[in-house]
Design a protein around this motif. Structure first.
Motif, short mmCIF file in Angstrom:
data_model
loop_
_atom_site.label_atom_id
_atom_site.label_comp_id
_atom_site.label_asym_id
_atom_site.label_seq_id
_atom_site.Cartn_x
_atom_site.Cartn_y
_atom_site.Cartn_z
N ARG A 59 0.74 -1.02 0.21
CA ARG A 59 0.10 0.16 -0.06
C ARG A 59 0.81 1.06 -0.01
O ARG A 59 0.01 2.39 -0.92
N TYR A 60 2.01 0.93 0.88
CA TYR A 60 2.70 2.77 1.36
C TYR A 60 4.13 2.07 0.42
O TYR A 60 5.48 2.67 1.57
N PRO A 61 4.51 1.75 -0.62
CA PRO A 61 5.64 1.46 -1.19
C PRO A 61 7.00 2.29 -1.11
O PRO A 61 8.33 2.27 -0.60
N MET A 62 6.25 4.12 -1.22
CA MET A 62 6.93 4.71 -0.90
C MET A 62 7.79 5.41 0.28
O MET A 62 8.80 5.76 0.56
N ALA A 63 6.52 6.15 1.28
CA ALA A 63 6.94 5.31 2.53
C ALA A 63 8.00 4.20 3.23
O ALA A 63 8.71 4.81 4.16
N PHE A 64 7.55 3.13 2.95
CA PHE A 64 8.82 2.47 2.79
C PHE A 64 10.39 2.31 2.53
O PHE A 64 11.24 1.74 3.65
N ALA A 65 10.64 2.40 1.38
CA ALA A 65 11.46 2.97 1.00
C ALA A 65 11.91 4.07 1.60
O ALA A 65 13.65 3.63 2.02
N GLU A 66 11.38 4.71 1.72
CA GLU A 66 11.65 5.91 2.32
C GLU A 66 12.49 5.73 4.08
O GLU A 66 13.24 6.13 4.18
N GLY A 67 11.44 5.53 5.02
CA GLY A 67 11.75 4.27 5.95
C GLY A 67 13.35 3.05 6.07
O GLY A 67 13.74 4.04 6.83
N HIS A 172 19.97 13.47 1.54
CA HIS A 172 18.76 12.58 1.53
C HIS A 172 17.55 13.58 2.06
O HIS A 172 16.59 13.57 1.07
N GLY A 173 18.11 14.08 2.86
CA GLY A 173 17.18 15.31 3.58
C GLY A 173 17.38 16.78 4.35
O GLY A 173 18.42 16.56 4.83
N GLN A 186 8.98 11.05 15.40
CA GLN A 186 8.54 11.93 14.13
C GLN A 186 10.02 11.58 12.97
O GLN A 186 10.73 10.78 13.27
N TRP A 187 9.18 12.09 11.95
CA TRP A 187 10.11 11.64 10.64
C TRP A 187 10.92 13.76 10.13
O TRP A 187 10.08 13.87 9.53
N ASN A 188 12.20 13.90 10.42
CA ASN A 188 13.02 14.80 9.51
C ASN A 188 13.43 14.61 8.63
O ASN A 188 14.55 15.51 8.21
N TYR A 189 13.39 13.68 7.70
CA TYR A 189 14.41 13.55 6.75
C TYR A 189 13.51 13.45 5.50
O TYR A 189 14.31 13.14 3.79
N GLY A 190 12.63 14.34 5.11
CA GLY A 190 11.71 14.64 3.77
C GLY A 190 11.32 13.04 3.29
O GLY A 190 11.12 12.57 4.10
N HIS A 191 10.33 13.84 1.66
CA HIS A 191 10.06 13.04 0.97
C HIS A 191 10.44 12.73 -0.03
O HIS A 191 9.63 12.88 -1.55
N LYS A 192 12.10 12.75 -0.31
CA LYS A 192 12.54 13.16 -1.43
C LYS A 192 11.91 11.93 -2.69
O LYS A 192 11.54 11.69 -3.93
#
Lengths: 301, 107
Positions: A59-67, A172-173, A186-192
């Motif tokens: 469902r959330y491939p990009m969020a998973f890749a980012e994490g 990365h961000g 918290q997520w401080n690493y952007g959403h590139k």
């Protein structure tokens, strides 16, 4: 069982034969079937978590890749090697037990325990890093910081890997100072990667619904999806680490028995069964490493 | 009894070292290819390759370190059956998610 052993003396003088079995062959077979049944349920046990992983990654491939990209693949890879070495020493333990070589057994079990401990040590380093960066998905479980000590920290000693991580983050961000008064996730690493996916046209419509509010990227909604990845990461690696702890206790017991010279070519089932457990835990990690640490690496160019 | 145990030596130390070498090389390949953009070939190619290597590593560990290769048929059956049930769990769950589209039932 020693009281029964006398009654069955006429059998074979087998040192480890329990009274309910006819002979060592039957005992060995029963013991290994039992162990394998246990491992089968363990496979299903971890299978449930792998299913959760599949559902949410789908469902959330990009969020998973980012994490995932924020996990340290170096530590993950090192731990994979450490576990493989421990699997080798475990296999050799069984080998030497079958040969009845007590000293080599003791050495190999001690080495297996050493590598198991190294694995848990590396895990502790990784978890500490997540704690310090607000990446533990449970609110209040992260390091609490009002930002006052940030300036102080900039002057402090940094390990080489910390510098490397921050350099990676810079590309990365945007790196913000760590301010987290209540210890929230918290997520401080952007959403590139999300931007990249949108430009590349492979951001799914479903993802867009879950990362965007009124057509605009919503950092909070996205953070909650990354948080899901970290939930799955912590539950899977945590359960795996728990299995390592149990494995180490098993090894400690085995070390004691091997020290006493219990095992021989005729009786080594406990060594072999503990080995099966240890290798199973290794196999779980063989899957966890690429699925958790390496899943989104190719998106960074 | 004694002859029953003679065949328990399995592959010996050189064999175990060979399996170990396969596992190390497999890990190294997994790490390196994760940085290649194989999705240019088809989406999900990276994951597929990573899983293929992981399955190979698992098979080697099970056959040689866990001695399944020399085990009784019942052990083979339990090992294979566990993956069979795993596939049922994955397939039945994912056939639902794969066939959903964004909309009323997806959020």
């Amino acid at each position: 069982m020693s009281t029964h052993a006398d009654a069955h003396d006429h059998h074979h003088h087998e040192p480890g034969l329990q009274h309910q079995f006819e002979n060592m062959g039957q005992q060995e077979e029963s013991v290994s079937i039992g162990m394998w049944m246990f491992l089968v349920q363990e496979i299903m046990f971890f299978g449930g978590l792998f299913t959760a992983y599949m559902v949410f990654r789908w469902r959330y491939p990009m969020a998973f890749a980012e994490g995932s990209n924020h996990l340290d693949a170096f530590w993950g890879g090192l731990n994979t090697i450490v576990l493989i070495v421990s699997s080798l020493t475990m296999a050799l333990t069984v080998y030497y037990a079958q040969k009845g070589m007590r000293n080599m057994q003791v050495i190999m079990i001690a080495l297996t325990m050493l590598f198991g401990t190294v694995f848990l040590g590396v895990k502790a380093i990784e978890y500490t890093d997540k704690y310090n960066n607000g990446l533990i998905p449970v609110a209040g479980w992260n390091k609490k910081s009002t930002g006052a000590e940030v300036a102080e920290k900039a002057q402090a000693f940094a390990f080489p890997w910390e510098i490397r991580t921050e350099a990676a983050d810079a590309g990365h961000g945007e790196k913000k100072p760590y301010i987290n008064p209540r210890g929230d996730f918290q997520w401080n690493y952007g959403h590139k990667l999300v931007e990249q996916a949108e430009k590349g046209g492979y951001l799914t419509a479903d993802e867009k619904i879950h990362y965007y509010s009124n057509g605009v990227f919503d950092p909070f909604k996205f953070q909650e999806k990354v948080r899901l990845f970290y939930f799955i990461y912590f539950v899977m690696t945590g359960l795996h680490a728990l299995h390592m702890v149990v494995g180490l206790l098993l090894m400690a017991w085995l070390l004691w028995k091997a020290w006493l010279g219990t095992f021989s070519a005729l009786y080594y089932s406990p060594v072999e069964m503990s080995g099966l457990y240890w290798h199973f835990v290794d196999i779980v990690w063989i899957f966890l490493f690429p699925l958790l640490y390496l899943l989104g690496r190719h998106f960074i160019h | 009894m004694a002859d029953n145990h003679a065949d328990h030596q399995h592959i010996g130390i050189p064999g175990y070292l060979a399996v170990f070498a396969i596992l190390i090389v497999g890990t190294w390949i997994t790490y390196v290819v994760a940085f290649w953009d194989l999705d240019a070939i088809f989406p999900g190619a990276n994951t597929l390759l990573a899983l293929a290597i992981a399955f190979t590593k698992m098979t080697v560990v099970m056959l040689y370190f866990m001695h399944v290769r020399w085990s009784k048929e019942l052990i083979w059956l339990s090992a294979v059956a566990s993956f069979f049930w795993l596939i049922i769990m994955f397939a039945f769950t994912m056939q639902d998610y794969f066939t959903r589209v964004s909309g009323v039932f997806s959020s």
